[in-house]
Write a protein that holds these residues in place. Structure first.
Motif, short mmCIF file in Angstrom:
data_model
loop_
_atom_site.label_atom_id
_atom_site.label_comp_id
_atom_site.label_asym_id
_atom_site.label_seq_id
_atom_site.Cartn_x
_atom_site.Cartn_y
_atom_site.Cartn_z
N UNK A 170 0.53 -1.27 0.63
CA UNK A 170 0.24 -0.19 0.07
C UNK A 170 1.03 1.29 0.27
N UNK A 171 -0.11 2.12 -0.20
CA UNK A 171 1.01 3.68 0.12
C UNK A 171 1.59 4.27 -1.42
N UNK A 172 1.43 3.46 -2.79
CA UNK A 172 2.74 3.29 -3.35
C UNK A 172 2.21 3.87 -4.75
N UNK A 173 3.46 3.25 -5.54
CA UNK A 173 2.12 3.58 -7.32
C UNK A 173 2.34 2.26 -7.62
N UNK A 210 10.94 5.87 -6.83
CA UNK A 210 9.79 5.76 -8.02
C UNK A 210 10.09 6.62 -8.88
N UNK A 211 10.65 5.60 -10.55
CA UNK A 211 11.91 6.05 -11.62
C UNK A 211 11.15 7.05 -12.20
N UNK A 212 10.05 7.36 -11.96
CA UNK A 212 9.32 7.93 -12.77
C UNK A 212 9.48 9.77 -12.32
N UNK A 213 10.17 9.68 -10.85
CA UNK A 213 10.29 10.64 -10.36
C UNK A 213 11.33 10.68 -10.54
N UNK A 214 12.64 10.28 -11.11
CA UNK A 214 14.05 10.94 -11.12
C UNK A 214 14.40 11.36 -12.45
N UNK A 215 14.94 12.82 -12.26
CA UNK A 215 15.59 12.94 -13.40
C UNK A 215 16.74 11.79 -14.24
N UNK A 216 16.33 11.27 -15.83
CA UNK A 216 16.35 10.49 -16.47
C UNK A 216 17.78 9.99 -16.85
N UNK A 217 18.90 10.98 -16.35
CA UNK A 217 19.83 10.24 -15.59
C UNK A 217 20.29 9.52 -14.78
N UNK A 218 19.11 9.55 -13.05
CA UNK A 218 19.87 8.75 -13.29
C UNK A 218 18.75 7.34 -13.07
N UNK A 219 18.31 7.07 -13.73
CA UNK A 219 17.88 5.60 -13.73
C UNK A 219 19.10 4.51 -13.77
N UNK A 220 19.59 4.85 -13.65
CA UNK A 220 20.97 3.22 -13.55
C UNK A 220 20.45 3.40 -11.91
N UNK A 221 20.13 4.26 -11.17
CA UNK A 221 20.56 4.32 -9.64
C UNK A 221 19.76 3.01 -9.19
N UNK A 231 1.37 0.12 -17.91
CA UNK A 231 1.54 1.85 -16.99
C UNK A 231 1.60 2.25 -16.27
N UNK A 232 1.83 3.12 -15.63
CA UNK A 232 1.25 3.65 -14.24
C UNK A 232 0.08 3.67 -14.35
N UNK A 233 -0.73 3.37 -13.36
CA UNK A 233 -1.95 3.32 -12.82
C UNK A 233 -2.15 4.90 -12.39
N UNK A 234 -3.10 5.75 -13.13
CA UNK A 234 -3.52 6.82 -12.13
C UNK A 234 -4.56 6.78 -11.05
#
Length: 587
Positions: free
Chosen positions: A8-11, A557-568, A17-20
């Motif tokens: 719970x309490x996540x995305x 939540x990778x959708x909240x990251x700068x794309x340059x940080x996805x590898x983290x 797709x990400x479910x709104x």
């Protein structure tokens, strides 16, 4: 009704797709039983035995690696593993340390008997021209024969002792499906490509069944730690000194130790002929039945159509460029001096390991027998030849002596790697419903691309590389795989490159054909539901009521990251069938 687990309490990314507005998921008896808001899920399931607060992090379906070599990867992790070496010097240091810490077999002196040093993972980008020589190995392991496969598993590096042991010299003839790297005088340098690897690998101590089993278990542990819950073992058969891993998979499946959703592709030998296609397919039917009886599905057939460009074995429509030529191109292959006279069909245009008519016959027979084709294609000529074979396979299958596939059965053919694709062939993927199986980590300007690949293909063809976005626009299904141990099995390294078209280790490098980048959502979809589809995990790869409870809690939540940080991004918790198979201690 009560649940075993509530997150719970996540995305929630549901595989598409990400479910709104969706924040919670319930799991009961190994399957997903509710998806919705926190309140909706609590109302649906009441109490839960265990509850996980996602704290805003993303919950995704488990990753399915649609193309790897888990058995090889696991065994190599236990042998001389060179995959972590960052330079040629580190590679030699690892080899020396391994050789000195691993005694020769009992009763043998270092200079009396094979005492092989084996393993793999060396990187072509660390060496001038891409290939090291035997004398480097001789300096650190002079008395024991050494056989080390490179990261892409298309070449092997051996020392002088190994060459002598196998009787390889200047007069040794190249096999039809391979090449011995040579000095100007014809003597071997110490690198063997493709089928030439077998000249030495046939002398290696056999990899035992126990070793294969232990290797798969180590691979499973490692892959689960990265959020991978299923995969396709892309070669089941004797290859590069490894035996068929099917018996080990059957044993692990039968005794319950195979927690992953693993499937496999039966290896089509490169010596197969059109006349032998029918017999091979009958053998595959029996192997498929035996594996299925043990709970291990092998519904795909692996065909290596060509090689790789760095050793000039990928099959190209136009010849390779000569980096030494003053006419070396920057704008396209037509300016190559070596392209003006193409010569015979295979004149410096790489290898098609199976003649087009053989590939077509096999495609028809295998499709009729309800096998999905898993085709290794790197060069543009290999891609076109493979598409031609797939296109003809439906009608050819109906003409085979064994008859056609069952009514309603549809093939899920896939092509892996897809480095160099002629623009005229892109639309055919969607029209033929061929899945593009992407090894996204390679779609970047790393040392190998800049130093080895681009000088051989030229600037014009370089713009045709890894056309991920174009496949999607053409309506082709997308899947993703790592090809581990060729490259890391960490999905987030590959997703990073798919989105950025640059490697996290080279953030300042110019992106490789940036207009072919995928969105984060498209990349995640390919690595979850897309790969599950091509592997025929029809109740997996998604988060929906009734689906298998194979899920991953991410570190953010990778959708909240700068794309340059996805590898983290990391996997904090991995679950298969509602059971935890990996959990980060400090998660």
């Amino acid at each position: 009704m009560s649940a075993d687990w509530v997150f719970h309490s996540g995305r929630i990314f549901d595989g598409h797709r990400v479910r709104p507005g969706v924040t919670a998921v319930a799991i009961t008896a190994g399957r997903i039983t509710a998806v919705g808001t926190d309140d909706e899920v609590r109302a649906a399931v009441g109490t839960a035995s265990s509850s996980v607060d996602l704290a805003g992090h993303l919950l995704t379906p488990g990753f399915t690696d649609a193309h790897n070599h888990a058995a090889m990867g696991g065994v190599e992790r236990m042998a001389c593993d060179l995959s972590a070496a960052a330079s040629a010097e580190e590679t030699l240091a690892l080899i020396a340390a391994y050789a000195h810490g691993t005694p020769t077999p009992s009763g043998r002196r270092p200079d009396d008997g094979p005492g092989w040093v084996t393993g793999g993972g060396w990187y072509k980008g660390h060496y001038p021209g891409g290939f090291p020589e035997a004398d480097l190995l001789d300096a650190v392991v002079p008395h024991r024969p050494v056989y080390l496969i490179n990261r892409d598993h298309h070449s092997a590096w051996v020392n002088t002792r190994a060459l002598e042991f196998a009787g390889i010299g200047a007069s040794t003839v190249d096999p039809a499906d391979g090449r011995i790297e040579r000095h100007a005088d014809g003597s071997p340098t110490g690198v063997l490509h493709e089928g030439a690897m077998d000249l030495v690998s046939r002398f290696l101590p056999p990899v035992t069944s126990a070793t294969m089993t232990t290797g798969i278990l180590e691979a499973q542990r490692y892959l689960h730690s990265m959020g991978v819950t299923g995969w396709q073992e892309a070669i089941l058969g004797d290859y590069a000194g490894y035996p068929d891993a099917s018996p080990a998979y059957r044993g692990l499946s039968a005794d319950g130790r195979l927690t992953a959703r693993a499937t496999g592709a039966l290896w089509v030998p490169r010596t197969t002929t059109a006349a032998g296609a029918g017999a091979l397919v009958e053998e595959f039917r029996e192997r498929r039945r035996v594996n299925a009886d043990a709970g291990f599905r092998t519904s795909s057939a692996k065909i290596m159509v060509d090689g790789v460009p760095e050793n000039r074995t990928a099959a190209l429509l136009d010849p390779y460029c000569d980096p030494r030529s003053p006419a070396h191109p920057e704008t396209g292959p037509s300016s190559c001096a070596c392209s003006r006279n193409a010569g015979p069909p295979n004149s410096d245009r790489g290898f098609l390991y199976l003649a087009p008519e053989v590939l077509t016959a096999l495609a028809g027979e295998l499709t009729a027998a309800e096998f999905d084709l898993h085709l290794h294609v790197i060069g543009d000529r290999a891609v076109r030849t493979a598409l031609d074979a797939v296109e003809q396979s439906r009608s050819a299958a109906q003409r085979t002596p064994s008859g056609g596939a069952r009514a309603g059965w549809e093939p899920r053919h896939q092509m892996a790697h897809l480095q160099l694709v002629h623009p005229d062939d892109i639309a055919r993927f969607g029209a033929l419903k061929v899945t593009a199986n992407l090894q996204a980590l390679w779609a970047c300007n790393d040392d190998q691309m800049l130093g080895l690949t681009l000088p051989l293909i030229g600037g014009g063809r370089a713009r045709w590389q890894y056309p991920f976005a174009a496949f999607g626009h053409a309506g082709a299904p997308l899947a993703m795989g790592s090809d581990w141990p060729v490259s890391t099995p960490d999905p987030w390294q590959a997703i990073h490159v798919a989105v950025n078209r640059s490697h996290p280790a080279h953030p300042d490098a110019e992106p490789l054909v940036p207009d072919q980048a995928l969105t984060l959502e498209a990349a995640l979809r390919a690595y979850t539901s897309g790969s599950a589809y091509v592997n025929r995990f029809d109740d997996g790869g998604v988060i929906a009521p009734g689906a298998l409870a194979d899920v991953v809690v991410l570190s953010t939540d990778p959708f909240g990251l700068d794309p340059a940080d996805l590898h983290t991004v990391r996997a904090d918790l991995t679950m298969v069938g509602g059971g935890i198979v990996h959990e980060t201690v400090d998660a």
